[in-house]
Design a protein around this motif. Structure first.
Motif, PDB file in Angstrom:
ATOM      1  N   ASP A 191      50.513  93.317 103.942  1.00 18.44           N
ATOM      2  CA  ASP A 191      50.347  94.159 105.121  1.00 18.44           C
ATOM      3  C   ASP A 191      48.947  94.772 105.118  1.00 18.44           C
ATOM      4  OD1 ASP A 191      50.566  95.857 107.246  1.00 18.44           O
ATOM      5  OD2 ASP A 191      51.970  97.235 106.273  1.00 18.44           O
ATOM      6  N   ASN A 192      48.197  94.505 106.175  1.00 16.44           N
ATOM      7  CA  ASN A 192      46.848  95.055 106.264  1.00 16.44           C
ATOM      8  C   ASN A 192      46.730  96.061 107.410  1.00 16.44           C
ATOM      9  OD1 ASN A 192      47.053  93.360 108.416  1.00 16.44           O
ATOM     10  ND2 ASN A 192      45.189  92.192 108.024  1.00 16.44           N
ATOM     11  N   THR A 193      47.887  96.560 107.878  1.00 15.77           N
ATOM     12  CA  THR A 193      47.868  97.500 108.994  1.00 15.77           C
ATOM     13  C   THR A 193      48.263  98.905 108.592  1.00 15.77           C
ATOM     14  OG1 THR A 193      50.162  96.989 109.606  1.00 15.77           O
ATOM     15  CG2 THR A 193      48.421  95.628 110.594  1.00 15.77           C
ATOM     16  N   ALA A 194      48.796  99.072 107.394  1.00 17.19           N
ATOM     17  CA  ALA A 194      49.324 100.374 106.987  1.00 17.19           C
ATOM     18  C   ALA A 194      48.319 101.204 106.198  1.00 17.19           C
ATOM     19  CB  ALA A 194      50.593 100.188 106.167  1.00 17.19           C
ATOM     20  N   LYS A 195      47.080 100.759 106.163  1.00 15.25           N
ATOM     21  CA  LYS A 195      46.026 101.495 105.441  1.00 15.25           C
ATOM     22  C   LYS A 195      46.374 101.675 103.968  1.00 15.25           C
ATOM     23  CE  LYS A 195      43.934 101.975 109.389  1.00 15.25           C
ATOM     24  NZ  LYS A 195      42.796 101.105 109.737  1.00 15.25           N
ATOM     25  N   LEU A 196      46.986 100.641 103.390  1.00 15.38           N
ATOM     26  CA  LEU A 196      47.294 100.699 101.964  1.00 15.38           C
ATOM     27  C   LEU A 196      46.063 100.332 101.166  1.00 15.38           C
ATOM     28  CD1 LEU A 196      50.792  98.955 101.975  1.00 15.38           C
ATOM     29  CD2 LEU A 196      50.270 101.385 102.170  1.00 15.38           C
ATOM     30  N   ASN A 197      45.856 101.040 100.071  1.00 20.08           N
ATOM     31  CA  ASN A 197      44.697 100.795  99.209  1.00 20.08           C
ATOM     32  C   ASN A 197      45.130  99.889  98.067  1.00 20.08           C
ATOM     33  OD1 ASN A 197      42.449 100.783  97.597  1.00 20.08           O
ATOM     34  ND2 ASN A 197      42.180 103.001  97.552  1.00 20.08           N
ATOM     35  N   TYR A 198      44.801  98.600  98.191  1.00 10.79           N
ATOM     36  CA  TYR A 198      45.217  97.639  97.182  1.00 10.79           C
ATOM     37  C   TYR A 198      44.284  97.612  95.975  1.00 10.79           C
ATOM     38  CZ  TYR A 198      48.464  95.957 100.732  1.00 10.79           C
ATOM     39  OH  TYR A 198      49.485  95.864 101.666  1.00 10.79           O
ATOM     40  N   HIS A 199      43.488  98.651  95.828  1.00 13.89           N
ATOM     41  CA  HIS A 199      42.635  98.788  94.637  1.00 13.89           C
ATOM     42  C   HIS A 199      43.101  99.926  93.741  1.00 13.89           C
ATOM     43  CE1 HIS A 199      39.649  95.803  95.857  1.00 13.89           C
ATOM     44  NE2 HIS A 199      39.783  96.276  97.082  1.00 13.89           N
TER      45      HIS A 199
END
Length: 289
Positions: free
Chosen positions: A255-263
């Motif tokens: 999901d690239n719409t929920a402003k999740l920080n995958y770092h």
């Protein structure tokens, strides 16, 4: 071969209950396999008990009558999850077609109508324990020209080779016979992130299958923030690792719409059974950085 994402690479398997109707397909939330104007419900056929027959439900969603020839084909699953036709089984693979009957072998379905095709298990009493798999192939038969109509005539250029391509649609549906206890287990390994496209992060991992039968289930991927908040980042239904394949490589869009920080935080992958009460088949997580 470049690996395909599971979002566009699903293979659906089939089992059908009686009294199948097109309205059921259109009005209920179910997963079907569609190709051209043919819809097939539901996911897969598995014979693993005393039941000797099952039906496949076909529906024609198009505006024209369609005819399909029905046969068996043999298919190998590759490490990237794609398929290829084979003639002889690989080591550790057994075909089911010798122990199956299917009828009718030709199906003609009027527009917006449906029909059932019956599968029957035969001569399984002496089969050694294990899994047997073949695929039912529904091949569209091109519609003939109406009576009295002839193809349009065009002047021929005898100096050039003319090739006419006629698309033929087809759908394959796995059918599985299981004999004896299931010793299959799955382990998730090689988890990593792919940030090659900064607008579309992906998670990569491998499903490692061992035992005497295929694995089949749903995948969910949860993002867990540093504070412990859990958010669903992706979900893919109906993911198989067919015998004799020991490892299937998977890559899934997150999901690239929920402003999740995958770092930062963690990513958890859960693989669980797709029918009945969910049972976890494998679980693994990666610490993000």
């Amino acid at each position: 071969m470049k690996r395909l994402t599971l979002r566009v690479q699903r293979r659906y398997e089939i089992v059908f209950a009686t009294a199948f109707t097109l309205s059921f397909l259109l009005l209920h939330t179910v997963i079907v396999h569609a190709q051209g104007n043919l819809m097939i419900y539901p996911k897969r056929v598995v014979f693993d008990g005393s039941k000797r027959t099952q039906d496949l439900g076909l529906a024609n969603t198009g505006a024209d009558t369609a005819t399909y020839q029905v046969s068996f084909v043999q298919i190998r699953m590759k490490e990237d999850g794609s398929f290829e036709n084979i003639e002889q089984p690989d080591s550790g693979q057994s075909f089911a077609s010798a122990n199956l009957r299917i009828f009718p072998r030709t199906v003609t379905i009027a527009p917006k109508e449906s029909q059932a095709v019956k599968l029957q298990v035969i001569n399984t009493g002496s089969l050694p324990p294990g899994e047997y798999r073949s695929h039912v192939y529904f091949r569209a038969v091109p519609a003939p020209l109406p009576a009295g109509e002839t193809p349009p005539m065009r002047p021929k250029d005898t100096s050039k080779l003319e090739v006419k391509l006629v698309p033929v649609f087809g759908v394959t549906v796995p059918v599985i016979i299981r004999v004896g206890p299931d010793s299959t287990s799955v382990v998730i390994s090689d988890m990593d992130m792919d940030f090659k496209d900064p607008k579309q992060p992906q998670v990569m991992f491998a499903l490692n299958r061992s035992g005497n039968m295929s694995a089949y289930g749903d995948l969910t991927i949860d993002y867990i923030s540093p504070s412990g908040q859990r958010t669903r980042a992706a979900a893919v239904k109906g993911v198989a690792v067919y015998t004799p394949l020991p490892k299937r490589k998977v890559k899934i869009d997150l999901d690239n719409t929920a402003k999740l920080n995958y770092h930062q935080g963690r990513l958890e992958v859960n693989y669980e059974t797709a029918s009945g009460k969910p049972v976890t088949l494998a679980k693994q997580e990666i610490v993000l950085r």
